[in-house]
Write an enzyme that holds these catalytic residues in place. Structure first.
Site, mmCIF file in Angstrom:
data_model
loop_
_atom_site.group_PDB
_atom_site.id
_atom_site.type_symbol
_atom_site.label_atom_id
_atom_site.label_comp_id
_atom_site.label_asym_id
_atom_site.label_seq_id
_atom_site.Cartn_x
_atom_site.Cartn_y
_atom_site.Cartn_z
ATOM 1 N N LYS A 198 14.099 2.867 -27.142
ATOM 2 C CA LYS A 198 13.107 1.799 -26.956
ATOM 3 C C LYS A 198 12.866 1.030 -28.254
ATOM 4 O O LYS A 198 12.579 -0.174 -28.221
ATOM 5 C CB LYS A 198 11.783 2.372 -26.439
ATOM 6 C CG LYS A 198 11.873 3.079 -25.099
ATOM 7 C CD LYS A 198 12.322 2.146 -24.002
ATOM 8 C CE LYS A 198 13.593 2.592 -23.346
ATOM 9 N NZ LYS A 198 14.103 1.679 -22.313
ATOM 10 N N LYS A 256 15.061 -18.816 -29.048
ATOM 11 C CA LYS A 256 14.803 -18.748 -27.605
ATOM 12 C C LYS A 256 13.390 -18.218 -27.392
ATOM 13 O O LYS A 256 13.162 -17.215 -26.696
ATOM 14 C CB LYS A 256 15.813 -17.823 -26.920
ATOM 15 C CG LYS A 256 17.269 -18.197 -27.129
ATOM 16 C CD LYS A 256 17.676 -19.367 -26.251
ATOM 17 C CE LYS A 256 19.169 -19.636 -26.336
ATOM 18 N NZ LYS A 256 19.600 -20.750 -25.487
ATOM 19 N N GLN A 290 11.646 -17.006 -24.205
ATOM 20 C CA GLN A 290 11.960 -15.685 -23.658
ATOM 21 C C GLN A 290 11.001 -14.610 -24.161
ATOM 22 O O GLN A 290 10.915 -13.525 -23.573
ATOM 23 C CB GLN A 290 13.396 -15.289 -24.037
ATOM 24 C CG GLN A 290 14.463 -16.258 -23.587
ATOM 25 C CD GLN A 290 14.791 -16.110 -22.115
ATOM 26 O OE1 GLN A 290 14.297 -15.221 -21.444
ATOM 27 N NE2 GLN A 290 15.614 -17.004 -21.605
ATOM 28 N N HIS A 331 7.387 -9.612 -21.816
ATOM 29 C CA HIS A 331 8.452 -9.076 -22.660
ATOM 30 C C HIS A 331 7.882 -8.229 -23.803
ATOM 31 O O HIS A 331 8.298 -7.083 -24.016
ATOM 32 C CB HIS A 331 9.275 -10.235 -23.219
ATOM 33 C CG HIS A 331 10.370 -9.818 -24.140
ATOM 34 N ND1 HIS A 331 11.642 -9.506 -23.706
ATOM 35 C CD2 HIS A 331 10.388 -9.655 -25.496
ATOM 36 C CE1 HIS A 331 12.397 -9.166 -24.739
ATOM 37 N NE2 HIS A 331 11.655 -9.255 -25.828
ATOM 38 N N HIS A 368 5.887 -5.026 -22.569
ATOM 39 C CA HIS A 368 6.777 -3.966 -22.093
ATOM 40 C C HIS A 368 7.447 -3.241 -23.264
ATOM 41 O O HIS A 368 7.465 -2.006 -23.315
ATOM 42 C CB HIS A 368 7.827 -4.570 -21.161
ATOM 43 C CG HIS A 368 8.702 -3.551 -20.496
ATOM 44 N ND1 HIS A 368 8.222 -2.390 -19.949
ATOM 45 C CD2 HIS A 368 10.051 -3.525 -20.290
ATOM 46 C CE1 HIS A 368 9.217 -1.689 -19.438
ATOM 47 N NE2 HIS A 368 10.340 -2.352 -19.635
ATOM 48 N N TYR A 418 24.813 -7.624 -17.665
ATOM 49 C CA TYR A 418 24.623 -9.058 -17.421
ATOM 50 C C TYR A 418 24.503 -9.812 -18.746
ATOM 51 O O TYR A 418 25.156 -10.845 -18.952
ATOM 52 C CB TYR A 418 23.368 -9.290 -16.574
ATOM 53 C CG TYR A 418 23.005 -10.758 -16.455
ATOM 54 C CD1 TYR A 418 23.585 -11.551 -15.477
ATOM 55 C CD2 TYR A 418 22.115 -11.347 -17.362
ATOM 56 C CE1 TYR A 418 23.285 -12.902 -15.382
ATOM 57 C CE2 TYR A 418 21.810 -12.698 -17.277
ATOM 58 C CZ TYR A 418 22.394 -13.472 -16.292
ATOM 59 O OH TYR A 418 22.103 -14.806 -16.217
ATOM 60 N N LYS A 456 21.761 -12.807 -11.316
ATOM 61 C CA LYS A 456 20.662 -12.635 -12.287
ATOM 62 C C LYS A 456 19.326 -12.321 -11.608
ATOM 63 O O LYS A 456 18.606 -11.414 -12.018
ATOM 64 C CB LYS A 456 20.519 -13.897 -13.139
ATOM 65 C CG LYS A 456 19.397 -13.796 -14.168
ATOM 66 C CD LYS A 456 19.250 -15.066 -14.977
ATOM 67 C CE LYS A 456 18.123 -14.947 -15.988
ATOM 68 N NZ LYS A 456 17.953 -16.200 -16.777
ATOM 69 N N THR A 474 15.770 -8.731 -11.509
ATOM 70 C CA THR A 474 14.312 -8.627 -11.422
ATOM 71 C C THR A 474 13.899 -7.893 -10.156
ATOM 72 O O THR A 474 12.963 -7.083 -10.172
ATOM 73 C CB THR A 474 13.670 -10.028 -11.450
ATOM 74 O OG1 THR A 474 14.114 -10.733 -12.615
ATOM 75 C CG2 THR A 474 12.152 -9.917 -11.489
#
Length: 266
Positions: free
Chosen positions: A123, A138, A141, A146, A149, A186, A203, A207
């Site tokens: 992690k 980016k 994102q 994000h 988590h 991916y 993609k 999810t």
């Protein structure tokens, strides 16, 4: 020092001194402070990183991303295998609810504790997901979902490695590692270049798979709560509420990222 503060301090010392003996001497496990420091460092980089990159050109990192993502595919695949092999190797292991024996010299229990520990350390490695987003500019994102988590998993799994490296803990980690095989495959394929786009139509299903994962973990955790097999009820409740938070956040992300786009295109 007030009585309440003293009780909290005493409880902290009692909790720290009563971890699982299998992992008590392993690096970073003894106290929460190394984990808290690493999470704080991560959050600091998330905060200042985009500002540092603001006037700099974005890095491509194509080769780095290919190697990184496929390395995580291999690591995640190994963890899936090791979790399954470990629990199947333990005699009379109850897949729905099994306690964590506080023993040091059981090779089978140590094997399960070891893969829990590797999963937790992975992690921290996955912090690179965020750092690469920042270096590539980016920033869209780097969402709350994000960051939440990535940061929370490190804290949650320090608790697992400290007190419950085994038993019911195997289930969520196995599911998550399997999802990561698909997810990082991916990302690795997409990093190869635009020529891969026709093959990456799946993609949105990642999810969906993540949501299915959290639903499965929630049901498994709920069954463990009702079976009451000796596994820590407090930590099961923490996991239960954590799953709820992820289901809500990932559902919100899916609705905004996919369903809202479909309505706009109609």
């Amino acid at each position: 020092m007030t009585t309440t503060t003293q009780r909290l301090v005493d409880y902290y010392h009692w909790a720290i001194d009563n971890g699982d003996p299998k992992t008590e001497e392993w690096p970073l496990v003894a106290t929460p402070w190394p984990t808290i420091s690493l999470v704080a460092m991560y959050l600091f980089i998330v905060k200042v990183g985009p500002k540092v990159m603001e006037k700099r050109e974005a890095y491509s990192l194509r080769e780095v991303l290919i190697v990184y993502n496929f390395a995580l595919v291999l690591l995640s695949g190994w963890m899936v295998y090791e979790f399954i092999a470990s629990v199947l190797d333990i005699p009379n292991f109850n897949l729905l609810c099994d306690s964590v024996p506080y023993v040091r010299d059981d090779a089978r229990q140590n094997r399960l504790a070891r893969v829990c520990y590797v999963y937790w350390l992975s992690k921290f490695l996955e912090y690179l997901d965020t750092f690469f987003f920042i270096l590539r500019k980016k920033n869209n994102q780097v969402t709350f979902l994000h960051v939440y988590h990535h940061a929370s998993m490190c804290v949650l799994w320090w608790m697992v490695c400290k007190w419950i490296p085994g038993g019911v803990s195997y289930f969520g980690a196995t599911c998550n590692s399997f999802v990561h095989v698909i997810m990082y495959a991916y990302y690795g394929l997409s990093a190869i270049g635009p020529q891969m786009r026709p093959y990456l139509w799946w993609k949105r299903y990642i999810t969906r798979l993540q949501l299915l994962q959290f639903a499965g973990i929630l049901m498994h955790t709920t069954s463990a709560l009702f079976l009451d097999c000796g596994f820590s009820l407090k930590l099961l409740m923490i996991l239960w509420f954590y799953c709820i938070s992820l289901i809500l956040l990932f559902t919100n992300f899916y609705l905004r990222a996919y369903l809202s786009k479909e309505k706009k295109s109609e």
